[in-house]
Design an enzyme around this catalytic site. Structure first.
Site, PDB file in Angstrom:
ATOM      1  N   ASP A 103     -13.174  -0.068  -7.292  1.00 11.06           N
ATOM      2  CA  ASP A 103     -12.284   0.094  -6.113  1.00 11.06           C
ATOM      3  C   ASP A 103     -11.370   1.155  -6.088  1.00 11.06           C
ATOM      4  O   ASP A 103     -10.680   1.155  -7.283  1.00 11.06           O
ATOM      5  CB  ASP A 103     -11.401  -1.122  -5.652  1.00 11.06           C
ATOM      6  CG  ASP A 103     -11.789  -2.195  -4.714  1.00 11.06           C
ATOM      7  OD1 ASP A 103     -11.372  -1.571  -3.531  1.00 11.06           O
ATOM      8  OD2 ASP A 103     -12.363  -3.172  -4.682  1.00 11.06           O
ATOM      9  N   ASP A 211     -10.286   1.623  -0.418  1.00 12.75           N
ATOM     10  CA  ASP A 211      -9.368   0.747   0.122  1.00 12.75           C
ATOM     11  C   ASP A 211      -8.602   1.236   1.370  1.00 12.75           C
ATOM     12  O   ASP A 211      -8.210   2.396   1.124  1.00 12.75           O
ATOM     13  CB  ASP A 211      -8.436   0.094  -0.977  1.00 12.75           C
ATOM     14  CG  ASP A 211      -7.649  -1.227  -0.317  1.00 12.75           C
ATOM     15  OD1 ASP A 211      -8.265  -2.240   0.171  1.00 12.75           O
ATOM     16  OD2 ASP A 211      -6.292  -1.047  -0.177  1.00 12.75           O
ATOM     17  N   GLU A 268     -13.126   1.304   3.549  1.00 15.56           N
ATOM     18  CA  GLU A 268     -12.529   0.139   4.458  1.00 15.56           C
ATOM     19  C   GLU A 268     -11.937   0.630   5.793  1.00 15.56           C
ATOM     20  O   GLU A 268     -10.791   1.336   5.230  1.00 15.56           O
ATOM     21  CB  GLU A 268     -11.702  -0.682   3.661  1.00 15.56           C
ATOM     22  CG  GLU A 268     -11.244  -1.850   4.377  1.00 15.56           C
ATOM     23  CD  GLU A 268     -10.032  -2.743   3.675  1.00 15.56           C
ATOM     24  OE1 GLU A 268     -10.069  -3.867   3.818  1.00 15.56           O
ATOM     25  OE2 GLU A 268      -9.483  -2.072   2.802  1.00 15.56           O
ATOM     26  N   HIS A 343     -14.587 -10.034  -0.806  1.00 14.99           N
ATOM     27  CA  HIS A 343     -13.492 -10.800  -1.322  1.00 14.99           C
ATOM     28  C   HIS A 343     -12.312 -11.340  -0.141  1.00 14.99           C
ATOM     29  O   HIS A 343     -11.443 -11.869  -0.463  1.00 14.99           O
ATOM     30  CB  HIS A 343     -12.763 -10.023  -2.349  1.00 14.99           C
ATOM     31  CG  HIS A 343     -12.231  -8.560  -1.750  1.00 14.99           C
ATOM     32  ND1 HIS A 343     -13.065  -7.689  -1.438  1.00 14.99           N
ATOM     33  CD2 HIS A 343     -10.956  -8.267  -1.464  1.00 14.99           C
ATOM     34  CE1 HIS A 343     -12.382  -6.615  -0.956  1.00 14.99           C
ATOM     35  NE2 HIS A 343     -11.195  -6.925  -0.911  1.00 14.99           N
ATOM     36  N   ASP A 344     -12.428 -10.658   1.125  1.00 14.57           N
ATOM     37  CA  ASP A 344     -11.333 -10.885   2.132  1.00 14.57           C
ATOM     38  C   ASP A 344     -12.044 -11.793   2.909  1.00 14.57           C
ATOM     39  O   ASP A 344     -11.306 -12.226   4.063  1.00 14.57           O
ATOM     40  CB  ASP A 344     -10.986  -9.577   2.663  1.00 14.57           C
ATOM     41  CG  ASP A 344     -10.020  -8.559   1.829  1.00 14.57           C
ATOM     42  OD1 ASP A 344      -9.345  -9.355   1.019  1.00 14.57           O
ATOM     43  OD2 ASP A 344      -9.833  -7.639   2.165  1.00 14.57           O
TER      44      ASP A 344
END
Length: 586
Positions: A103, A211, A268, A343-344
């Protein structure tokens, strides 16, 4: 040969397995997953048919937001391990032919990062301008001090926090402990490139999931966001601070670095609904990002103004989202992604199919068949391959660990004066959409806490999903009809038919059918109406039997079954949550 020409685009055939380190495998019985635990499972990961791992943030962090608040980009959060452990993980992945991406969280840091600690000392500090500081405004009627604008942060509060010592506000689009960096500062930006990107690429990783990739460039006059919620003091500012004026300039600077290392990037990309805007980010010629996550599929059934508020959606809506983001790259040099979980997000079985105990396995395999037939880089999230589900609706709010869920429930309690009806609905919404659904410990065995820790007496950082006794890796390893076995089979078929499934063109059929999802794939380089290879997927998104025919455009009676999600399937008929894929090779 230029750096741009040296890129191999290896990521287009990648199958990526995302690991959330805190919840994956605890090797030392402290209740928290760790890097050595990941290393111990690499052979398992490889056995899935995966060739790339995406490791969520493992950097040193106060863990206010599960590692997305980074205090040191060049060190590891101690409960996860050490820098030496990370170097070992890189070596062990390489030895197995597995690529590793990390990440990249560089819109903001932790407020405990040394840079921010310097920045907040005084207005003359050399790092003051590395973050976004602004003086207060004052209400014309009351004289009250107010933030520079009306932007809302992630916790439904102002995106600005007052610093008493230096008498200014700092910007944080997320929690107050995650101050935003000032990308207009050249020294700050160059340091990010060397200390966060090249530091890890030189160690041998293969790229990054980036991110919040379109937040770096803000309009530096900081205008108010449009008022979309008249009852709220703070307003969602995505339309103002996403995709800012210098965004592509910054990404082209970064892209030159990534190209030098043949590194992949997946960004993202929230609040970017227009296809033309997305293409600008991922055009190969522009050399910015390799690909992006576009979240239309994950926001199905979710309110635009409230992360947790839900409403029904139809299969037709799901089909059209898939179609849109399968076909948007046609005729371009861009590349799509395929995902249902991360993960979200809530677990896919619970959101898109049925998590009734009798339907879990069928639902998991049907969704696997759908995904493995789609074009693009395929992303799987830990536990998806065994059919993990959302947490039970019986859990109380005390079980949730996510900072957003905790604050959402607390705000509801405050606003409603603990009205039981309001709190019941709030908890239901959190259960459906909450990020913690994906963050429960990985279910390895039927032992205590799903075998997450090697010592059964260890209490994990978060409660394991109650169904670990029946849904776990060990129970499925020798079960040929398990979700795990089907994922292995489906990923092997996807690899075998890469030009048709992973790289072909998508055609939606019968969009108005609200029970069955059908699509055809045309082989890479093929055209509508030609005599080339075809695949046909038919997916029953209901708990009732359905009938179908293989269309003539996919070979009709000449097509053969390539993959069936349930054993002993009958041609032309589907049981509840069953899927089948055909192939026609003239």
């Amino acid at each position: 040969m230029s750096a741009k020409d040296a890129r191999t685009f290896w990521f287009r055939d990648a199958v990526v397995y995302q690991i959330w380190p805190a919840s994956y495998k605890d090797s030392n019985n402290d209740g928290i997953g760790d890097i050595q635990g990941i290393i111990s499972t690499l052979d398992y990961v490889k056995s899935l048919g995966v060739n790339t791992i995406w490791l969520s943030p493992m950097y040193d962090s106060p863990q206010v937001d599960m590692g997305y608040d980074i205090s040191d980009y060049q060190n590891v959060y101690p409960p996860y391990g050490t820098l030496q452990d990370m170097e070992e993980l890189i070596r062990e992945c390489l030895a197995r032919g597995i690529k590793l991406i990390l990440d990249l969280v560089i819109n903001h840091t932790s407020d405990q990062h040394a840079w921010f600690q310097e920045s907040k000392k005084n207005k003359d500090n050399p790092k003051r301008d590395w973050y976004i500081w602004r003086p207060a405004k004052y209400d014309a009627e009351t004289g009250e001090r107010i933030p520079p604008n009306n932007w809302r942060g992630a916790l439904n509060q102002s995106a600005w926090t007052w610093d008493e010592a230096t008498q200014e506000y700092y910007l944080h689009l997320f929690t107050p402990q995650q101050p935003d960096l000032n990308w207009t500062n050249d020294e700050c930006r160059r340091t990010l490139y060397t200390d966060t990107i090249e530091f890890w690429l030189k160690k041998g990783i293969n790229g990054f999931r980036v991110d919040t990739v379109n937040l770096y460039s803000k309009p530096m006059d900081f205008p108010d966001a449009p008022i979309t919620d008249p009852d709220a003091k703070w307003q969602i500012g995505d339309s103002v601070f996403c995709n800012g004026p210098r965004m592509h300039e910054y990404l082209q600077e970064m892209g030159a670095i990534f190209a030098k290392y043949d590194a992949m990037t997946v960004g993202e990309l929230p609040a970017t609904p227009n296809v033309e805007d997305v293409i600008r980010y991922i055009s190969a010629e522009r050399s910015e990002l390799s690909e992006i996550f576009q979240f239309d599929i994950s926001i199905l059934g979710r309110s635009a103004a409230d992360f947790y508020a839900t409403h029904p959606y139809t299969l037709k809506e799901l089909k059209e989202v898939v179609e849109r983001w399968q076909r948007f790259v046609e005729g371009t040099d861009a590349w799509p992604t395929v995902f249902l979980e991360n993960h979200d997000l809530p677990r896919a079985i619970s959101k898109y199919a049925s998590d009734k105990p009798e339907h879990i396995a069928a639902s998991g395999k049907m969704l696997a068949l759908m995904e493995t037939g789609l074009t693009g880089t395929l992303y799987l999230y830990q536990g998806q391959e065994i059919g993990m589900t959302n947490v039970p609706t019986t859990w109380s709010h005390e079980e949730y660990k996510d900072v957003i869920a905790i604050n959402y429930y607390r705000d509801a309690a405050t606003r409603s004066s603990n009205d039981p009806t309001v709190l019941k609905k709030t908890l239901e919404d959190i259960n459906r959409q909450g990020r913690d659904n994906a963050r429960t410990p990985m279910q390895w065995t039927a032992a205590s806490n799903g075998g997450f820790s090697t010592d059964a007496s260890t209490v994990p950082w978060m409660r394991a999903n109650d169904n670990y006794t029946s849904i776990n890796v060990a129970a499925q390893e020798d079960d040929e009809e398990s979700v795990l076995a089907f994922y292995r089979k489906a990923l092997a078929v996807r690899k075998q038919y890469a030009s048709l499934l992973g790289r072909g063109e998508f055609r939606l059929l019968e969009r108005d059918d609200q029970q069955v999802f059908k699509y055809v794939k045309i082989a890479e380089g093929g055209k509508d109406g030609d005599a080339g290879a075809r695949a046909f997927a038919v997916l029953n998104f209901s708990d009732m039997p359905q009938e179908y025919q293989v269309p003539e455009e996919a070979g009709g009676s000449k097509a053969r079954v390539l993959l069936g999600s349930l054993e002993d399937g009958q041609p032309g008929k589907l049981r509840a949550w069953e899927g089948r894929m055909y192939v026609y090779e003239p």
